[in-house]
Design a protein around this motif. Structure first.
Motif, PDB file in Angstrom:
ATOM      1  N   LEU A   1       0.815  -1.220   0.000  1.00 18.18           N
ATOM      2  CA  LEU A   1       0.000   0.000   0.000  1.00 18.18           C
ATOM      3  C   LEU A   1       0.844   1.264   0.000  1.00 18.18           C
ATOM      4  O   LEU A   1       1.833   1.373   0.738  1.00 18.18           O
ATOM      5  N   GLN A   2       0.400   2.223  -0.825  1.00 19.86           N
ATOM      6  CA  GLN A   2       1.036   3.538  -0.869  1.00 19.86           C
ATOM      7  C   GLN A   2      -0.036   4.590  -0.603  1.00 19.86           C
ATOM      8  O   GLN A   2      -1.233   4.352  -0.836  1.00 19.86           O
ATOM      9  N   THR A   3       0.390   5.763  -0.166  1.00 17.23           N
ATOM     10  CA  THR A   3      -0.584   6.801   0.179  1.00 17.23           C
ATOM     11  C   THR A   3      -1.452   7.174  -1.020  1.00 17.23           C
ATOM     12  O   THR A   3      -2.628   7.507  -0.867  1.00 17.23           O
ATOM     13  N   GLU A   4      -0.871   7.104  -2.221  1.00 16.75           N
ATOM     14  CA  GLU A   4      -1.646   7.472  -3.417  1.00 16.75           C
ATOM     15  C   GLU A   4      -2.714   6.433  -3.774  1.00 16.75           C
ATOM     16  O   GLU A   4      -3.540   6.666  -4.653  1.00 16.75           O
ATOM     17  N   ASP A   5      -2.726   5.291  -3.080  1.00 13.78           N
ATOM     18  CA  ASP A   5      -3.771   4.299  -3.311  1.00 13.78           C
ATOM     19  C   ASP A   5      -5.073   4.689  -2.616  1.00 13.78           C
ATOM     20  O   ASP A   5      -6.120   4.085  -2.873  1.00 13.78           O
TER      21      ASP A   5
ATOM     22  N   THR B   1     -16.003   1.048  -2.530  1.00 15.90           N
ATOM     23  CA  THR B   1     -15.284   0.863  -1.272  1.00 15.90           C
ATOM     24  C   THR B   1     -14.279   1.988  -1.110  1.00 15.90           C
ATOM     25  O   THR B   1     -13.463   2.224  -2.004  1.00 15.90           O
ATOM     26  N   LYS B   2     -14.349   2.678   0.017  1.00 15.96           N
ATOM     27  CA  LYS B   2     -13.401   3.739   0.313  1.00 15.96           C
ATOM     28  C   LYS B   2     -12.183   3.125   0.995  1.00 15.96           C
ATOM     29  O   LYS B   2     -12.291   2.526   2.066  1.00 15.96           O
ATOM     30  N   LEU B   3     -11.005   3.263   0.359  1.00 11.07           N
ATOM     31  CA  LEU B   3      -9.762   2.768   0.927  1.00 11.07           C
ATOM     32  C   LEU B   3      -9.030   3.913   1.613  1.00 11.07           C
ATOM     33  O   LEU B   3      -8.729   4.926   0.976  1.00 11.07           O
ATOM     34  N   SER B   4      -8.761   3.728   2.881  1.00 13.24           N
ATOM     35  CA  SER B   4      -7.963   4.692   3.635  1.00 13.24           C
ATOM     36  C   SER B   4      -6.599   4.087   3.920  1.00 13.24           C
ATOM     37  O   SER B   4      -6.511   2.949   4.385  1.00 13.24           O
ATOM     38  N   VAL B   5      -5.565   4.841   3.626  1.00 10.86           N
ATOM     39  CA  VAL B   5      -4.196   4.418   3.917  1.00 10.86           C
ATOM     40  C   VAL B   5      -3.720   5.245   5.099  1.00 10.86           C
ATOM     41  O   VAL B   5      -3.478   6.452   4.987  1.00 10.86           O
ATOM     42  N   LEU B   6      -3.621   4.585   6.245  1.00  3.06           N
ATOM     43  CA  LEU B   6      -3.407   5.295   7.509  1.00  3.06           C
ATOM     44  C   LEU B   6      -1.926   5.531   7.802  1.00  3.06           C
ATOM     45  O   LEU B   6      -1.086   4.726   7.454  1.00  3.06           O
TER      46      LEU B   6
END
Lengths: 112, 119
Positions: free
Chosen positions: A80-84, A107-112
């Protein structure tokens, strides 16, 4: 024709892997290998990232992969990268109407 | 590469007709299917319909009674008309190319245009 079922949200940390599921019926996902996935950042158009269940179009990151089992398709994002961080939509051909299309709810993907 | 651009009024009154055009550049409109998809604010994607370059149409059953999609290959554009609109038709409307020969996916997409239904 009913929408495909996706989780409303998923989250992960940078470097991790996540999987988004997409559940349909035998009239769509289960009956055909015509599942596609789209990534949508805020205020932009959807972008094709997987087609025909497992194929990546030119330009799509190899961190995206797709699979299917029965009436459920899945999108996996590795490393996972923040831009995902974005919304992800599945889509499938449906035999419920001629050349019919059905989308998942997103689906909302949050990259924490 | 192929690019798509939607155009049309951003505001439509209730009960009137929404009309949008999608212009295709960088490639041929022939031998392809062309689609409309919409997205209400904060919500998911909804397929509206497709048209083949020769004029054959395919519509979402839930919208079929109000939708007309047409194509003008000579002008390299296709159009959407949605009549008797109401507030629930407020959405960003996207046009896209649909690949269907032994496959099934939308690419590319236009940038989308917001249409608001309000008096």
């Amino acid at each position: 024709q009913s929408a495909l079922t996706q989780p409303a949200s998923v989250s992960g940390s940078p470097g991790q892997s996540i999987t988004i599921s997409c559940t349909g019926t035998s009239s769509d996902i289960g009956g055909y290998n015509f599942v596609s996935w789209y990534q949508q950042h805020p205020d932009t158009a959807p972008k094709l990232i997987i087609y025909d269940v497992t194929n990546r179009p030119s330009g799509a990151s190899n961190r995206f992969s797709g699979s299917k089992s029965g009436n459920t398709a899945s999108l996996t994002i590795s490393g996972l990268q923040t831009e995902d961080e974005a919304d992800y939509y599945c889509s499938s051909f449906t035999s419920s109407t001629t050349l019919g299309v059905v989308f998942g709810g997103g689906t909302k993907l949050s990259v924490l | 590469q192929v690019q798509l651009q939607e155009s049309g009024p951003g505001l439509v009154k209730p009960s009137e007709t929404l009309s949008l055009t999608c212009t295709v550049s960088g490639g041929s409109i022939n031998s392809h299917y062309w689609s409309w998809v919409r997205q209400p604010p904060g919500k998911g994607l909804e397929w509206i319909g497709h048209i083949y370059y020769s004029g054959s149409t395919f519509y979402n059953p839930s919208l079929k009674s109000r939708v007309t999609i047409s194509v003008d290959a000579s002008k390299r554009h296709f159009s959407l008309r949605l009549n008797s609109v109401n507030a629930a038709d407020t959405a960003v409307y996207f046009c896209a190319r649909l690949a269907v020969v032994g496959t099934f996916w939308f690419d590319p997409w236009g940038q989308g245009t917001l249409v608001t239904v309000s008096s």
